[in-house]
Design a protein around this motif. Structure first.
Motif, PDB file in Angstrom:
ATOM      1  N   SER A 187       2.996 -28.469 -24.798  1.00 20.45           N
ATOM      2  CA  SER A 187       2.125 -28.708 -25.951  1.00 20.45           C
ATOM      3  C   SER A 187       2.882 -29.286 -27.137  1.00 20.45           C
ATOM      4  O   SER A 187       2.292 -29.980 -27.975  1.00 20.45           O
ATOM      5  CB  SER A 187       1.412 -27.415 -26.357  1.00 20.45           C
ATOM      6  N   ASP A 203       6.087 -22.601 -20.308  1.00 19.78           N
ATOM      7  CA  ASP A 203       5.924 -23.974 -19.828  1.00 19.78           C
ATOM      8  C   ASP A 203       4.767 -24.673 -20.529  1.00 19.78           C
ATOM      9  O   ASP A 203       4.872 -25.847 -20.899  1.00 19.78           O
ATOM     10  CB  ASP A 203       5.702 -23.979 -18.317  1.00 19.78           C
ATOM     11  N   VAL A 204       3.666 -23.963 -20.708  1.00 22.91           N
ATOM     12  CA  VAL A 204       2.517 -24.554 -21.401  1.00 22.91           C
ATOM     13  C   VAL A 204       2.865 -24.836 -22.859  1.00 22.91           C
ATOM     14  O   VAL A 204       2.521 -25.893 -23.413  1.00 22.91           O
ATOM     15  CB  VAL A 204       1.289 -23.631 -21.297  1.00 22.91           C
ATOM     16  N   VAL A 248      -0.219 -17.206 -23.126  1.00 25.56           N
ATOM     17  CA  VAL A 248       0.257 -18.567 -22.882  1.00 25.56           C
ATOM     18  C   VAL A 248       1.667 -18.482 -22.307  1.00 25.56           C
ATOM     19  O   VAL A 248       2.459 -17.629 -22.700  1.00 25.56           O
ATOM     20  CB  VAL A 248       0.232 -19.396 -24.183  1.00 25.56           C
ATOM     21  N   THR A 249       1.985 -19.357 -21.368  1.00 23.05           N
ATOM     22  CA  THR A 249       3.313 -19.364 -20.761  1.00 23.05           C
ATOM     23  C   THR A 249       4.248 -20.270 -21.545  1.00 23.05           C
ATOM     24  O   THR A 249       3.813 -21.144 -22.303  1.00 23.05           O
ATOM     25  CB  THR A 249       3.249 -19.854 -19.313  1.00 23.05           C
TER      26      THR A 249
END
Length: 238
Positions: free
Chosen positions: A142, A137-138, A134-135
């Motif tokens: 979230s 930014d993600v 997962v980055t």
């Protein structure tokens, strides 16, 4: 994060980055992205308390980035609280009494500490749930924060950046896959590396071993899971 409180003998700890070994009666180890070696003279009694980093932020009353990648004498962080707990644990007559003492101490420390952010805890859990794939930014999206705000708060309450936390999670998945008998090529595909060479570079940087050297080590020595579901140690008996 771990807090080890010894009852008598001292524990020797070093790491894979070339720093010399040091002896500890009680030691705090922050979140780290490199391997280390611990040793003792053949007998060691004490208690190891394993904490999620965001919980340790409240329990210890310290910024986690100040502890990350380090072994510290526990009294330097906990002060008198450590001496009180260590004396009580050493003199307790049995293990149930010791567990009760630890529960009481952690409850008191948590009540007196700074609360962690639920969004940081959520981001930490998300990294694990996504197996480190997962980055930042993600993650930020979230939990409803901007990238910079997440990185700042995550480093304060976890100790490392979200990107490094993801690397640690992927390494743990890699260790387990290799220990289960998967080849480096199969493992690279399963845990999210671009190819086997990428896995090998990352593995070497974080453990000081190649994947094949690690497989040989676990074939010759006993693997220890001090935390269920996490391959934490290889026991080298000398």
């Amino acid at each position: 994060m771990t807090l080890v409180v010894g009852f008598d003998e001292r524990l020797s700890l070093d790491n894979a980055q070339g720093r010399g070994a040091a002896l500890y009666s009680a030691v705090l180890t922050g979140v780290h992205a490199s391997a280390g070696t611990g040793g003792h003279q053949g007998r060691l009694s004490g208690m190891e308390i394993v904490m999620t980093p965001w919980a340790a932020y409240s329990l210890l009353g310290a910024a986690m980035h100040e502890l990350a990648g380090r072994h510290l004498a526990a009294e330097d962080v906990l002060g008198r609280r450590l001496g009180t707990l260590a004396d009580a644990l050493a003199s307790a007559p049995d293990w149930p009494r010791r567990f009760a003492l630890v529960d009481a101490a952690l409850t008191a420390w948590g009540a007196a500490g700074r609360p962690c952010s639920p969004r940081v805890a959520q981001a930490w859990d998300e990294v694990g749930a996504r197996r480190g794939m997962v980055t930042t930014d993600v993650l930020a999206a979230s939990v409803g924060w901007g990238r910079r705000q997440l990185e700042k708060r995550f480093r304060e309450q976890i100790g490392v950046s979200p990107k490094i936390a993801a690397r640690i999670v992927r390494l743990n998945n890699t260790l387990r896959a290799l220990a289960a008998g998967r080849s480096p090529c199969e493992t690279a595909a399963a845990v999210g590396f671009s190819d086997q060479a990428h896995l090998s570079r990352e593995f070497k940087a974080m453990t000081s071993l190649s994947p094949r050297q690690f497989v040989q080590a676990i074939a010759e020595h006993r693997v220890v899971e001090r935390i269920p579901g996490h391959l934490t140690s290889v026991l080298l008996e000398r």
